[in-house]
Design a protein around this motif. Structure first.
Motif, PDB file in Angstrom:
ATOM      1  N   GLN A  51      45.707  31.304  31.140  1.00  0.00           N
ATOM      2  CA  GLN A  51      45.222  30.212  30.308  1.00  0.00           C
ATOM      3  C   GLN A  51      44.173  30.699  29.299  1.00  0.00           C
ATOM      4  OE1 GLN A  51      46.179  27.308  29.718  1.00  0.00           O
ATOM      5  NE2 GLN A  51      44.427  26.449  28.622  1.00  0.00           N
ATOM      6  N   LEU A  52      43.301  31.603  29.754  1.00  0.00           N
ATOM      7  CA  LEU A  52      42.340  32.185  28.811  1.00  0.00           C
ATOM      8  C   LEU A  52      43.053  33.003  27.738  1.00  0.00           C
ATOM      9  CD1 LEU A  52      39.566  33.337  31.319  1.00  0.00           C
ATOM     10  CD2 LEU A  52      39.550  31.308  29.856  1.00  0.00           C
ATOM     11  N   TRP A  53      44.114  33.660  28.118  1.00  0.00           N
ATOM     12  CA  TRP A  53      44.920  34.420  27.147  1.00  0.00           C
ATOM     13  C   TRP A  53      45.595  33.469  26.164  1.00  0.00           C
ATOM     14  CZ3 TRP A  53      50.298  36.920  27.930  1.00  0.00           C
ATOM     15  CH2 TRP A  53      50.529  37.854  26.924  1.00  0.00           C
ATOM     16  N   ASN A  54      46.022  32.323  26.658  1.00  0.00           N
ATOM     17  CA  ASN A  54      46.639  31.323  25.790  1.00  0.00           C
ATOM     18  C   ASN A  54      45.625  30.783  24.782  1.00  0.00           C
ATOM     19  OD1 ASN A  54      48.348  29.421  24.685  1.00  0.00           O
ATOM     20  ND2 ASN A  54      48.105  27.963  26.389  1.00  0.00           N
ATOM     21  N   ARG A 105      33.348  35.913  33.867  1.00  0.00           N
ATOM     22  CA  ARG A 105      33.709  35.718  35.265  1.00  0.00           C
ATOM     23  C   ARG A 105      33.604  34.250  35.680  1.00  0.00           C
ATOM     24  NH1 ARG A 105      29.877  38.780  39.190  1.00  0.00           N
ATOM     25  NH2 ARG A 105      28.494  37.153  38.380  1.00  0.00           N
ATOM     26  N   ASP A 106      32.539  33.568  35.235  1.00  0.00           N
ATOM     27  CA  ASP A 106      32.362  32.171  35.641  1.00  0.00           C
ATOM     28  C   ASP A 106      33.497  31.294  35.134  1.00  0.00           C
ATOM     29  OD1 ASP A 106      30.037  32.941  36.872  1.00  0.00           O
ATOM     30  OD2 ASP A 106      28.744  32.386  35.176  1.00  0.00           O
ATOM     31  N   ASP A 107      33.967  31.552  33.924  1.00  0.00           N
ATOM     32  CA  ASP A 107      35.074  30.756  33.391  1.00  0.00           C
ATOM     33  C   ASP A 107      36.357  30.995  34.182  1.00  0.00           C
ATOM     34  OD1 ASP A 107      33.308  29.870  31.504  1.00  0.00           O
ATOM     35  OD2 ASP A 107      33.985  31.273  29.944  1.00  0.00           O
ATOM     36  N   ALA A 108      36.630  32.251  34.507  1.00  0.00           N
ATOM     37  CA  ALA A 108      37.851  32.570  35.263  1.00  0.00           C
ATOM     38  C   ALA A 108      37.785  31.983  36.669  1.00  0.00           C
ATOM     39  CB  ALA A 108      38.050  34.082  35.321  1.00  0.00           C
ATOM     40  N   MET A 109      36.608  32.048  37.297  1.00  0.00           N
ATOM     41  CA  MET A 109      36.467  31.478  38.637  1.00  0.00           C
ATOM     42  C   MET A 109      36.596  29.967  38.611  1.00  0.00           C
ATOM     43  SD  MET A 109      33.359  33.816  40.214  1.00  0.00           S
ATOM     44  CE  MET A 109      33.319  32.850  41.726  1.00  0.00           C
ATOM     45  N   ARG A 110      36.072  29.326  37.583  1.00  0.00           N
ATOM     46  CA  ARG A 110      36.168  27.872  37.494  1.00  0.00           C
ATOM     47  C   ARG A 110      37.605  27.420  37.267  1.00  0.00           C
ATOM     48  NH1 ARG A 110      32.821  27.460  33.961  1.00  0.00           N
ATOM     49  NH2 ARG A 110      34.149  27.248  32.112  1.00  0.00           N
ATOM     50  N   LEU A 111      38.349  28.115  36.405  1.00  0.00           N
ATOM     51  CA  LEU A 111      39.747  27.758  36.174  1.00  0.00           C
ATOM     52  C   LEU A 111      40.622  28.048  37.393  1.00  0.00           C
ATOM     53  CD1 LEU A 111      40.273  28.991  32.504  1.00  0.00           C
ATOM     54  CD2 LEU A 111      40.198  26.637  33.307  1.00  0.00           C
ATOM     55  N   GLY A 112      40.347  29.154  38.085  1.00  0.00           N
ATOM     56  CA  GLY A 112      41.141  29.525  39.251  1.00  0.00           C
ATOM     57  C   GLY A 112      40.723  28.854  40.532  1.00  0.00           C
ATOM     58  N   LYS A 113      39.695  27.980  40.481  1.00  0.00           N
ATOM     59  CA  LYS A 113      39.204  27.298  41.684  1.00  0.00           C
ATOM     60  C   LYS A 113      38.801  28.294  42.769  1.00  0.00           C
ATOM     61  CE  LYS A 113      39.997  23.260  39.871  1.00  0.00           C
ATOM     62  NZ  LYS A 113      38.872  22.374  39.458  1.00  0.00           N
ATOM     63  N   ILE A 114      38.117  29.349  42.350  1.00  0.00           N
ATOM     64  CA  ILE A 114      37.637  30.379  43.277  1.00  0.00           C
ATOM     65  C   ILE A 114      36.120  30.270  43.327  1.00  0.00           C
ATOM     66  CG2 ILE A 114      37.521  32.845  43.750  1.00  0.00           C
ATOM     67  CD1 ILE A 114      40.121  33.173  42.210  1.00  0.00           C
ATOM     68  N   ASN A 115      35.571  30.084  44.507  1.00  0.00           N
ATOM     69  CA  ASN A 115      34.137  29.882  44.668  1.00  0.00           C
ATOM     70  C   ASN A 115      33.390  31.140  45.095  1.00  0.00           C
ATOM     71  OD1 ASN A 115      34.445  27.114  44.098  1.00  0.00           O
ATOM     72  ND2 ASN A 115      34.973  26.686  46.226  1.00  0.00           N
ATOM     73  N   SER A 116      34.088  32.112  45.647  1.00  0.00           N
ATOM     74  CA  SER A 116      33.444  33.318  46.148  1.00  0.00           C
ATOM     75  C   SER A 116      33.618  34.461  45.151  1.00  0.00           C
ATOM     76  CB  SER A 116      34.028  33.705  47.511  1.00  0.00           C
ATOM     77  OG  SER A 116      33.503  34.935  47.959  1.00  0.00           O
ATOM     78  N   LYS A 117      32.519  35.149  44.855  1.00  0.00           N
ATOM     79  CA  LYS A 117      32.605  36.298  43.959  1.00  0.00           C
ATOM     80  C   LYS A 117      33.364  37.450  44.598  1.00  0.00           C
ATOM     81  CE  LYS A 117      28.302  35.236  41.495  1.00  0.00           C
ATOM     82  NZ  LYS A 117      26.945  35.707  41.125  1.00  0.00           N
ATOM     83  N   ALA A 118      33.178  37.591  45.913  1.00  0.00           N
ATOM     84  CA  ALA A 118      33.901  38.669  46.606  1.00  0.00           C
ATOM     85  C   ALA A 118      35.406  38.436  46.541  1.00  0.00           C
ATOM     86  CB  ALA A 118      33.432  38.758  48.054  1.00  0.00           C
ATOM     87  N   THR A 119      35.825  37.196  46.731  1.00  0.00           N
ATOM     88  CA  THR A 119      37.253  36.878  46.642  1.00  0.00           C
ATOM     89  C   THR A 119      37.777  37.108  45.231  1.00  0.00           C
ATOM     90  OG1 THR A 119      36.963  35.218  48.378  1.00  0.00           O
ATOM     91  CG2 THR A 119      38.966  35.082  47.057  1.00  0.00           C
ATOM     92  N   TYR A 120      36.965  36.761  44.246  1.00  0.00           N
ATOM     93  CA  TYR A 120      37.366  36.954  42.843  1.00  0.00           C
ATOM     94  C   TYR A 120      37.589  38.427  42.534  1.00  0.00           C
ATOM     95  CZ  TYR A 120      36.681  37.426  37.793  1.00  0.00           C
ATOM     96  OH  TYR A 120      36.800  37.766  36.474  1.00  0.00           O
ATOM     97  N   HIS A 121      36.612  39.285  42.891  1.00  0.00           N
ATOM     98  CA  HIS A 121      36.738  40.717  42.597  1.00  0.00           C
ATOM     99  C   HIS A 121      37.870  41.357  43.399  1.00  0.00           C
ATOM    100  CE1 HIS A 121      33.304  41.079  39.944  1.00  0.00           C
ATOM    101  NE2 HIS A 121      32.549  40.384  40.799  1.00  0.00           N
ATOM    102  N   LYS A 122      38.065  40.886  44.629  1.00  0.00           N
ATOM    103  CA  LYS A 122      39.149  41.439  45.439  1.00  0.00           C
ATOM    104  C   LYS A 122      40.508  41.095  44.844  1.00  0.00           C
ATOM    105  CE  LYS A 122      40.827  41.548  50.207  1.00  0.00           C
ATOM    106  NZ  LYS A 122      40.621  41.020  51.592  1.00  0.00           N
ATOM    107  N   ALA A 123      40.672  39.845  44.407  1.00  0.00           N
ATOM    108  CA  ALA A 123      41.943  39.449  43.793  1.00  0.00           C
ATOM    109  C   ALA A 123      42.154  40.150  42.465  1.00  0.00           C
ATOM    110  CB  ALA A 123      41.968  37.927  43.610  1.00  0.00           C
TER     111      ALA A 123
END
Length: 260
Positions: A33-36, A48-66
């Motif tokens: 969506q950000l690419w769009n 990072r905050d925008d990507a986490m908010r769009l992906g419904k990811i609350n944990s930074k560790a989960t975000y970096h791991k994915a």
């Protein structure tokens, strides 16, 4: 840019990837969506905050791991900036994955049909997979071949295992025990068959529970307690009887008018 073809290729690859989870899908679609929004530029900078908010990811560790998983598997080319004032750079569909020959382009069957057209079983929602999705089929074939070979080896060279039935009957502490073993045990401990039958009937009635609560683990120990209690009960019953002479029973009648 024909991003629909690239997105279809992504879904085919994700479907063939056994470790691909819902978190990876959510993060990728947020990045997409950000690419769009960036009008499908060759590379974009994300926050990072925008990507986490769009992906419904609350944990930074989960975000970096994915994010690391998507980069490792070749879904994206992630280049972190390590600078809070500069966003990280992402390139979608690296060249080694984005290059798809026209002949190998995946085709998706449409599930919609005209209203007046009758239902036909030929319509399906399945996707004709490309080479990446065929990897899952090959993996399943390899697993089936391995299981078949292992089963054949077990038939040719069976393991030496004890029969469960023989083990059950050979175990002397089996609960409930066979009546023959109980009778032999009572006779060997100077008891009677009647007590053995009482023992079996009592614990069969209460489900082989000691004290009516806990399951019995060693029936021989319970049998020894039963024999000891029966002996003590017999002794106490004999001790309670009086030594007075019992009533005499005579078969002849005595004439009390005769002098002594």
């Amino acid at each position: 840019m024909n991003y629909i073809k690239q997105l279809t290729h992504f879904f085919n690859k994700a479907q063939a990837d056994e470790d691909f989870s819902a978190t990876h899908l959510s993060l990728f679609m947020a990045l997409f969506q950000l690419w769009n929004q960036a009008r499908f530029a060759k590379q974009i900078q994300i926050i990072r905050d925008d990507a986490m908010r769009l992906g419904k990811i609350n944990s930074k560790a989960t975000y970096h791991k994915a994010m690391a998983y998507l980069h490792k598997q070749g879904y994206i080319d992630y280049r972190p900036s390590y600078n809070p004032y500069k966003g990280s750079t992402i390139i979608f569909f690296p060249p080694q994955l984005a290059h798809i020959e026209p002949n190998a382009e995946p085709v998706q069957m449409l599930s919609t049909r005209p209203i007046n057209e009758p239902y036909n079983k030929l319509y399906s929602t399945s996707i004709i997979h490309d080479n990446t999705s065929d990897l899952s089929i090959d993996k399943n074939k390899e697993k089936n071949q391995k299981t078949a070979s292992s089963n054949q080896s077990q038939l040719l060279f069976p393991k030496k295992e004890k029969d469960s039935a023989q083990k059950l009957f050979s175990n002397e502490n089996t609960i409930p025990p066979p009546s023959e073993q109980v009778e032999k045990f009572f006779l060997a401990n100077q008891s009677t068959l009647q007590e053995a039958h009482r023992f079996m009937n009592h614990y069969t009635a209460n489900g082989w529970l000691v004290g009516g609560k806990s399951p019995m683990k060693d029936w021989k120990a319970s049998a020894k307690n039963w024999i000891g209690n029966s002996i003590n009960f017999t002794k106490s019953a004999n001790y309670g009887k009086s030594n007075r002479a019992q009533q005499l029973h005579t078969s002849t009648r005595k004439n009390y008018f005769e002098p002594l």
